[in-house]
Motif scaffolding. Structure first.
Motif, PDB file in Angstrom:
ATOM      1  N   ILE A  13      -4.223  -2.259   1.757  1.00 36.24           N
ATOM      2  CA  ILE A  13      -4.000  -1.229   0.683  1.00 36.24           C
ATOM      3  C   ILE A  13      -5.293  -1.399  -0.442  1.00 36.24           C
ATOM      4  O   ILE A  13      -5.582  -0.599  -0.930  1.00 36.24           O
ATOM      5  N   SER A  24      -4.550   5.818   2.739  1.00 40.49           N
ATOM      6  CA  SER A  24      -3.419   5.009   2.912  1.00 40.49           C
ATOM      7  C   SER A  24      -1.937   5.995   3.360  1.00 40.49           C
ATOM      8  O   SER A  24      -1.115   5.024   3.667  1.00 40.49           O
ATOM      9  N   LEU A  28       0.421   2.980   5.136  1.00 39.26           N
ATOM     10  CA  LEU A  28       1.858   2.989   4.402  1.00 39.26           C
ATOM     11  C   LEU A  28       2.876   3.489   5.219  1.00 39.26           C
ATOM     12  O   LEU A  28       3.659   2.689   5.412  1.00 39.26           O
ATOM     13  N   THR A  49       2.471  -3.910  -0.826  1.00 38.27           N
ATOM     14  CA  THR A  49       1.537  -2.927  -0.787  1.00 38.27           C
ATOM     15  C   THR A  49       1.441  -2.546  -2.173  1.00 38.27           C
ATOM     16  O   THR A  49       0.123  -1.902  -2.463  1.00 38.27           O
ATOM     17  N   ASN A 141       3.455   4.547  -2.844  1.00 34.56           N
ATOM     18  CA  ASN A 141       3.745   3.820  -1.667  1.00 34.56           C
ATOM     19  C   ASN A 141       5.196   3.911  -0.893  1.00 34.56           C
ATOM     20  O   ASN A 141       5.260   3.987   0.218  1.00 34.56           O
TER      21      ASN A 141
END
Length: 199
Positions: A13, A24, A28, A49, A141
Motif C-alpha cells: 500500500i 489499492s 486491499l 495497510t 482500506n
C-alpha cells in the motif's frame, strides 16, 4: 503478503501511494482475503495497510514540502508517465478546498496519492495532515479489506472457480495498467506537439 505477513500489505500500500498505477482496489481485497484464510487477522490487515497508507502519503508530503511547487513541476515534466499539470491540478484543488481535500481525496483513485504533495507544498500542519490521512485511509482500506475478507470466508463457494477468477483478476489489472500507461503516453505526446506548435 503470504511471505512477509501483514507488514507485506503495508509495503504494497505504501508503494501504491508512491506509484499510483498499482491499484489499492486490488491490494486491499487480497489483504482481506489473506486474513480470512488465516495468514493474519482482520485487525492486522486494517492496521498494517493503514500504516502503509500513512507512510506513503507522508513521503509525498515531505517531498512537496522540501522541493516546492516549481521544482516538483519541473521534475514531474521529466518523469515518464507523470505530468506537471497533475501537480498543478491537485495544488489548485487543495487551494480551493483546504483540509477537506486530504480527507476526502483519499477516496479518489490517483488523486488519493497526489493530494499529499500540495499539502506539503502549502505546509499544512503535519499533525493535521497525518490525522486526516489516517482517518481517510482507514475508512477506504477497511471497505475494500472487508470485501476481500467476505470472499475469503465464503471461499468454499468460489473455490471451484478460483483458477479462472485468478486469471480474470490478473487480466483486468494488466488491462487497467496498460490503459493508464497508454493514455498517459499519448497525452504526453499530444501535449508535447501542442507545445512545439505554440512555440
Amino acid at each position: 503478503m503470504e511471505t512477509v505477513g501483514a507488514p507485506g500489505a503495508a509495503i504494497a500500500i505504501a508503494a501504491e501511494n508512491l506509484f499510483p498505477p498499482i491499484p489499492s482496489e486490488v491490494i486491499l481485497p487480497l489483504a482481506g482475503f489473506t486474513a480470512a484464510q488465516g495468514g493474519f487477522t482482520l485487525a492486522e490487515a486494517i492496521i498494517w495497510t493503514t500504516i502503509g497508507s500513512v507512510v506513503g502519503a507522508l513521503a509525498l508530503y515531505l517531498l512537496g514540502r522540501w522541493l516546492g511547487h516549481e521544482r516538483l513541476a519541473r521534475i514531474a515534466s521529466r518523469v515518464p508517465l507523470v505530468r506537471a499539470s497533475d501537480i498543478d491540478k491537485t495544488t489548485a484543488w487543495f487551494a480551493r478546498h483546504g483540509w477537506k481535500t486530504v480527507l476526502f481525496g483519499r477516496f479518489l483513485p490517483i488523486f488519493r496519492s497526489l493530494i499529499s504533495i500540495p499539502a506539503g507544498i502549502e505546509r499544512m500542519p503535519l499533525p493535521l495532515f497525518l490525522g486526516l490521512t489516517l482517518v481517510g485511509s482507514a475508512i477506504w482500506n477497511t471497505i475494500f479489506i472487508m470485501v476481500g475478507f467476505s470472499l475469503g470466508r465464503n471461499y468454499h463457494v468460489i473455490e471451484p472457480y478460483m483458477d479462472t477468477l485468478q486469471w480474470v483478476v490478473v487480466a483486468v489489472v494488466l488491462i487497467v495498467i496498460a490503459w493508464w500507461v497508454t493514455a498517459r503516453v499519448l497525452r504526453n505526446r499530444r501535449e508535447g506537439k501542442d507545445l512545439l506548435h505554440g512555440e
